[in-house]
Design an enzyme around this catalytic site. Structure first.
Site, short mmCIF file in Angstrom:
data_model
loop_
_atom_site.label_atom_id
_atom_site.label_comp_id
_atom_site.label_asym_id
_atom_site.label_seq_id
_atom_site.Cartn_x
_atom_site.Cartn_y
_atom_site.Cartn_z
N ASP A 278 -86.36 25.37 -19.72
CA ASP A 278 -86.76 26.64 -19.12
C ASP A 278 -87.01 27.63 -20.27
O ASP A 278 -86.74 27.34 -21.43
CB ASP A 278 -85.63 27.12 -18.21
CG ASP A 278 -85.83 28.52 -17.68
OD1 ASP A 278 -86.89 28.78 -17.10
OD2 ASP A 278 -84.92 29.36 -17.86
N ALA B 176 -86.95 32.00 -20.10
CA ALA B 176 -86.07 33.18 -20.11
C ALA B 176 -84.63 32.80 -19.77
O ALA B 176 -84.36 32.17 -18.75
CB ALA B 176 -86.57 34.23 -19.15
N LYS C 48 -92.34 33.98 -9.38
CA LYS C 48 -92.16 35.43 -9.23
C LYS C 48 -92.60 35.97 -7.88
O LYS C 48 -91.99 36.90 -7.36
CB LYS C 48 -92.87 36.15 -10.38
CG LYS C 48 -92.20 35.90 -11.73
CD LYS C 48 -90.76 36.41 -11.74
CE LYS C 48 -90.00 35.99 -12.99
NZ LYS C 48 -89.24 34.75 -12.83
N ASP D 107 -81.03 27.90 -16.69
CA ASP D 107 -79.93 28.84 -16.43
C ASP D 107 -79.87 29.29 -14.98
O ASP D 107 -79.07 30.16 -14.64
CB ASP D 107 -80.03 30.07 -17.34
CG ASP D 107 -81.28 30.91 -17.05
OD1 ASP D 107 -82.36 30.33 -16.90
OD2 ASP D 107 -81.15 32.15 -16.98
#
Length: 273
Positions: A15, A17, A56, A190
């Site tokens: 991933d 960010a 998003k 994360d």
């Protein structure tokens, strides 16, 4: 680099960010809060974090469906939030998020050392992200200039079905030359949706607890915390990732070689993802 076939793990899908850049996954949070504030809607950082890892547009829709936010929208607009609203907000969000992402594009401490060491061992690398291609394009260029050259970057709008669907993972497997070999690949993420796409593909999963969304601290805040506070944070963030299906949990991607070694041991004992 020729792959080491004495090892079981042959590829890593990362991933972005909170995993390899933007310690604390802070860039998206401020952008989401500002986006809704522009429309006279109040959301908290904690609320903004809940859907993290989703594409998003889905993240925006999920926020708007939270009861307190949905009520604000209904009161302001006199109607429920719609998919068209989500599309319009995404158009507004992208340039805000792109700037925020650029402002926090520094690699997680220790990532590049781990990346170069693992690449030298023959491991292949690819990436997926909940960011759109518009947001990611400058970040990819900066990362390439610093020596990070994954086989593929799959953005959320590159595939028909993004996270938690495995389509992005499948594209990564193909790019790494590991089609049909998901059990020899680790997804590092994360967030729950990011781990879910790895699990859906049949890959091993490693959650990053301290550098990511599960904790949401800056690197400085982490270093300044007491050992007791660090231990508590590690336990709570780790529990979230384990409950999302992570096979292993590490503080940050700097610890990835240790997680790979543990997974190799599990494979040797007959375990599968």
């Amino acid at each position: 680099m020729k792959q080491d076939h004495t090892k079981n793990i042959q590829g890593i899908v990362l991933d972005w960010a909170g995993t390899i850049v933007d310690f604390g996954s802070l860039a998206p949070m401020g952008a989401f809060v500002e986006l809704f504030a522009r429309h006279q809607l109040t959301i908290s950082i904690a609320e903004a974090r809940v859907p993290m890892g989703l594409p998003k547009i889905d993240h925006i829709a999920a926020l708007a469906q939270m009861p307190a936010i949905a009520e604000q929208w209904q009161n302001l607009k006199g109607r429920p939030f719609s998919h068209t609203d989500a599309e319009e907000l995404l158009t507004e969000f992208e340039p805000m998020s792109a700037q925020a992402a650029l402002d926090r594009c520094t690699f997680i401490p220790g990532f590049m050392a781990a990346y170069h060491a693992l690449k030298a061992q023959g491991l292949a690398f690819a990436t997926t992200t909940g960011y759109t291609r518009t947001i990611m394009t400058p970040l990819i260029e900066i990362a390439h200039a610093q020596g990070f050259t994954p086989a593929l970057v799959v953005c959320c709008d590159d595939v028909a079905r993004s996270r938690p669907d495995p389509m992005g993972m499948w594209a990564c497997l193909e790019a790494m030359g590991l089609q049909g070999q998901a059990a020899q690949v680790i997804k590092v993420d994360d967030t729950a949706p990011g781990l879910a796409e790895g699990l859906a593909a049949g890959a091993w999963t490693v959650g990053v607890a301290i550098s990511g969304n599960a904790l949401g601290w800056t690197h400085e805040a982490w270093l300044q915390a007491s050992p007791q506070d660090q231990a508590h944070a590690r336990t709570s963030a780790g529990a979230l990732l384990l409950s999302a299906g992570a096979h292993e949990v590490i503080d940050s991607v700097a610890d990835l070689p240790d997680a790979i070694a543990r997974i190799e041991q599990r494979i040797a004992q007959g375990e599968t993802p």
